[in-house]
Design a protein around this motif. Structure first.
Motif, mmCIF file in Angstrom:
data_model
loop_
_atom_site.group_PDB
_atom_site.id
_atom_site.type_symbol
_atom_site.label_atom_id
_atom_site.label_comp_id
_atom_site.label_asym_id
_atom_site.label_seq_id
_atom_site.Cartn_x
_atom_site.Cartn_y
_atom_site.Cartn_z
ATOM 1 N N TYR A 195 0.841 -1.202 0.000
ATOM 2 C CA TYR A 195 0.000 0.000 0.000
ATOM 3 C C TYR A 195 0.871 1.246 0.000
ATOM 4 C CZ TYR A 195 -3.617 3.268 1.620
ATOM 5 O OH TYR A 195 -4.482 4.339 1.740
ATOM 6 N N ARG A 196 1.868 1.239 0.881
ATOM 7 C CA ARG A 196 2.779 2.389 0.948
ATOM 8 C C ARG A 196 3.545 2.556 -0.363
ATOM 9 N NH1 ARG A 196 8.468 2.302 2.788
ATOM 10 N NH2 ARG A 196 9.122 4.478 3.082
ATOM 11 N N ALA A 197 4.037 1.446 -0.931
ATOM 12 C CA ALA A 197 4.795 1.525 -2.178
ATOM 13 C C ALA A 197 3.944 2.099 -3.307
ATOM 14 C CB ALA A 197 5.321 0.143 -2.558
ATOM 15 N N ASN A 198 2.678 1.708 -3.359
ATOM 16 C CA ASN A 198 1.796 2.232 -4.400
ATOM 17 C C ASN A 198 1.593 3.736 -4.243
ATOM 18 O OD1 ASN A 198 -0.400 1.796 -6.573
ATOM 19 N ND2 ASN A 198 -1.466 2.892 -4.937
ATOM 20 N N ALA A 199 1.403 4.198 -3.019
ATOM 21 C CA ALA A 199 1.216 5.632 -2.787
ATOM 22 C C ALA A 199 2.456 6.418 -3.188
ATOM 23 C CB ALA A 199 0.884 5.881 -1.316
ATOM 24 N N GLU B 284 3.995 10.710 5.518
ATOM 25 C CA GLU B 284 5.217 10.546 4.734
ATOM 26 C C GLU B 284 5.179 11.386 3.465
ATOM 27 O OE1 GLU B 284 8.038 7.084 2.746
ATOM 28 O OE2 GLU B 284 5.968 6.591 3.318
ATOM 29 N N LEU B 285 4.067 11.348 2.746
ATOM 30 C CA LEU B 285 3.969 12.115 1.509
ATOM 31 C C LEU B 285 4.023 13.615 1.769
ATOM 32 C CD1 LEU B 285 1.287 10.103 -0.502
ATOM 33 C CD2 LEU B 285 3.780 10.014 -0.700
ATOM 34 N N ALA B 286 3.659 14.027 2.969
ATOM 35 C CA ALA B 286 3.752 15.434 3.337
ATOM 36 C C ALA B 286 5.143 15.809 3.837
ATOM 37 C CB ALA B 286 2.723 15.756 4.419
ATOM 38 N N GLY C 62 13.033 9.505 6.189
ATOM 39 C CA GLY C 62 14.004 8.546 6.688
ATOM 40 C C GLY C 62 13.502 7.630 7.791
ATOM 41 N N ARG C 63 12.271 7.827 8.256
ATOM 42 C CA ARG C 63 11.761 7.028 9.369
ATOM 43 C C ARG C 63 10.497 6.264 9.041
ATOM 44 N NH1 ARG C 63 10.045 10.157 13.899
ATOM 45 N NH2 ARG C 63 9.528 11.822 12.429
ATOM 46 N N ALA C 64 9.916 6.498 7.878
ATOM 47 C CA ALA C 64 8.587 5.965 7.578
ATOM 48 C C ALA C 64 8.537 4.449 7.661
ATOM 49 C CB ALA C 64 8.124 6.441 6.206
#
Length: 225
Positions: A105-109, A181-183, A188-190
């Motif tokens: 999910y994160r990779a897709n975003a 993260e996108l904001a 470096g921590r996500a």
């Protein structure tokens, strides 16, 4: 055809790097970028056609109008998400699988930030409320998470509950992290925060702390789909 295939840029007539993806794909991505970066006022047929080097009639040919275009942008975003989630292989450890789905999910975003922004926060022209995603779209994307949650319950890893309810909790938690993260708030921590978040969530749902940590570390160490 997989969107990963049509996303490729190939050369024609010696023009290296020329974007020859289908014009519909380019229109959808340009619309998402305009909405996410500049807001609904920037999304006009003239501006959109200019972005992809086409005529305004092409926009109407593919979508009919702006409301239909925005719905198509959202549908495209969920289709790409569903494809990414479907690529996650099922293993013998359902908690690892939940972790890998969250990472997908994160990779897709990260790969589709403009589409992601419109899927969950974009405002269509006229200042109207964003159109809700069709349940079938989000269901296709998150059915695997509900299935993994059910297997985790059957294995005694998680307390018995509604698997879709558990899946929604995981989605809510991961979505919040991805938005941060996108904001630019988790530079470096996500990834480490995500794994810690999932461990804590799994323990809260009934898993043993050591087992949750092992399973989710395995998710992080597995190759990305």
């Amino acid at each position: 055809m997989s969107y990963n295939v049509v996303m490729m840029k190939v050369s024609t007539n010696g023009a290296r790097g020329r974007d020859v993806r289908p014009v519909r794909t380019r229109l959808l991505e340009a619309a998402a970028r305009l909405l996410a970066d500049e807001g609904p006022r920037a999304l006009t047929t003239r501006r959109l056609a200019s972005e992809v080097g086409a005529s305004t009639m092409v926009v109407y040919h593919h979508f009919g109008g702006m409301p239909e275009l925005v719905h198509a942008v959202i549908a495209e975003g969920f289709a790409r998400l569903a494809e990414r989630m479907a690529a996650v292989p099922r293993t013998d450890d359902p908690v690892t699988d939940l972790g890998r789905l969250a990472l997908a999910y994160r990779a897709n975003a990260r790969a589709n930030p403009h589409l992601y922004a419109v899927m969950f926060g974009g405002v269509p022209p006229g200042g109207q409320a964003p159109p809700a995603a069709e349940p079938v779209a989000s269901g296709a994307a998150f059915g695997a998470a509900a299935e993994a949650a059910a297997r985790a319950m059957d294995a005694g890893r998680l307390r018995r509950d509604d698997p879709e309810h558990v899946s929604a909790q995981v989605w809510s938690a991961v979505h919040g992290l991805v938005m941060l993260e996108l904001a630019g708030q988790l530079a470096g921590r996500a990834e480490s925060v995500l794994i810690s978040l999932l461990v804590n969530l799994s323990v809260g749902l009934g898993d043993a702390p050591d087992a949750a940590a092992r399973s989710l570390r395995a998710a992080l160490d597995a190759p990305a789909p």
